[in-house]
Motif scaffolding. Structure first.
Motif, PDB file in Angstrom:
ATOM      1  N   HIS A 170       0.826  -1.211   0.000  1.00 60.49           N
ATOM      2  CA  HIS A 170       0.000   0.000   0.000  1.00 60.49           C
ATOM      3  C   HIS A 170       0.861   1.262   0.000  1.00 60.49           C
ATOM      4  O   HIS A 170       0.386   2.336  -0.376  1.00 60.49           O
ATOM      5  N   LEU A 230      -2.007   2.512  -2.853  1.00 61.82           N
ATOM      6  CA  LEU A 230      -2.939   2.889  -1.791  1.00 61.82           C
ATOM      7  C   LEU A 230      -4.271   2.162  -1.930  1.00 61.82           C
ATOM      8  O   LEU A 230      -4.806   2.030  -3.029  1.00 61.82           O
ATOM      9  N   CYS A 242      -4.390   3.678   5.235  1.00 61.01           N
ATOM     10  CA  CYS A 242      -4.242   4.453   3.999  1.00 61.01           C
ATOM     11  C   CYS A 242      -5.135   5.690   4.017  1.00 61.01           C
ATOM     12  O   CYS A 242      -4.725   6.780   3.591  1.00 61.01           O
TER      13      CYS A 242
END
Length: 212
Positions: free
Chosen positions: A80, A86, A93
C-alpha cells in the motif's frame, strides 16, 4: 522529542507513547491536544486534520502519531505504501492520505520544518500487540487467514479477557495493562518481534518513525 499522540482512547495513547519512545530510543515529551468530543476510529479519522493544524500552528510539537484499530477491515501492507498501491478501504491508507493532504495545505512554520507523522493500525485491536509474547496465535497472518475463511482465530473480546482478565475493563485497568505490556515489549527487546508479527499495522509505524 515532543510528540503528540491521538488514538481511540487515552489508554491506547499511553501505550503508543511507550512504543514510539522505544522505536525512537528515547522518552517522548507529551503535547496537549485540543479538546475532543468523541472517540472511535471514525472520530479519529475525521478529527486528525483539525488536530494536525492545531499542532502545526499552536504548538511546538515535533511529531504526531495516530493509531487506529483495524477491527475486521482491510489490513495494511507494505504494498500500500508503494506508488499507486494505496487501498481506499484500508483505514491506515485513509488516515495517511488525510494527513498528507492536510500537510500540503499548511503554511511553513518559521524556523521549523513540517511536523513528522506516523500512523499505526492495530490488528484487530491494540490488545493483540500486548499479547505478542504470550500467545503466538495472535498475529496479522492468522487474522488475515481467519477473515478470508470466515473463521476468525479469536475475537476482540477474547483478546481483552487475556490481557485484562475481563472483556469489560475500566479505562484505568485498560491503561494499566496496556502500558505495562508496552513497557515489557520495549524493555525485553521485543519490538522486532512485534514488527515481524504485525508487519503491516505496527510495521508501518516502525518504518515511519525509524525514518524520522
Amino acid at each position: 522529542m515532543k510528540v503528540a499522540i491521538l488514538s481511540e482512547s487515552p489508554a491506547d495513547e499511553a501505550a503508543l507513547r511507550v512504543l514510539a519512545g522505544g522505536l525512537l530510543g528515547q522518552e517522548t515529551e507529551p503535547v496537549a491536544l485540543p479538546p475532543l468530543r468523541t472517540r472511535g476510529w471514525m472520530s479519529v479519522l475525521q478529527t486528525t486534520p483539525h488536530v494536525l493544524k492545531y499542532l502545526h500552528y499552536q504548538s511546538d510539537a515535533d511529531a504526531f502519531v495516530v493509531g487506529l484499530d483495524s477491527d475486521e477491515t482491510v489490513l495494511h501492507s507494505e504494498g500500500h505504501e508503494k506508488l499507486g498501491g494505496l487501498d481506499p478501504n484500508c483505514r491506515l491508507c485513509q488516515l495517511q492520505t488525510s494527513i498528507d493532504q492536510t500537510q500540503r495545505q499548511l503554511r511553513s512554520r518559521k524556523g521549523r520544518g513540517p511536523i513528522k507523522t506516523a500512523v499505526a493500525l492495530a490488528v484487530p485491536a491494540i490488545e493483540a500487540w500486548g499479547l505478542v509474547a504470550k500467545d503466538h496465535r495472535v498475529n496479522e497472518t492468522a487474522w488475515l487467514l481467519g477473515c478470508q475463511s470466515g473463521r476468525l482465530p479469536y475475537t476482540k473480546n477474547e483478546l481483552k479477557k487475556q490481557l485484562y482478565g475481563t472483556d469489560r475493563p475500566s479505562l484505568d485497568l485498560q491503561q494499566q495493562c496496556l502500558v505495562r505490556a508496552a513497557q515489557e515489549i520495549v524493555t525485553n527487546g521485543w519490538l522486532g518481534r512485534l514488527e515481524q508479527q504485525f508487519r503491516g499495522g505496527f510495521g508501518a509505524l516502525a518504518r515511519r518513525i525509524q525514518g524520522w
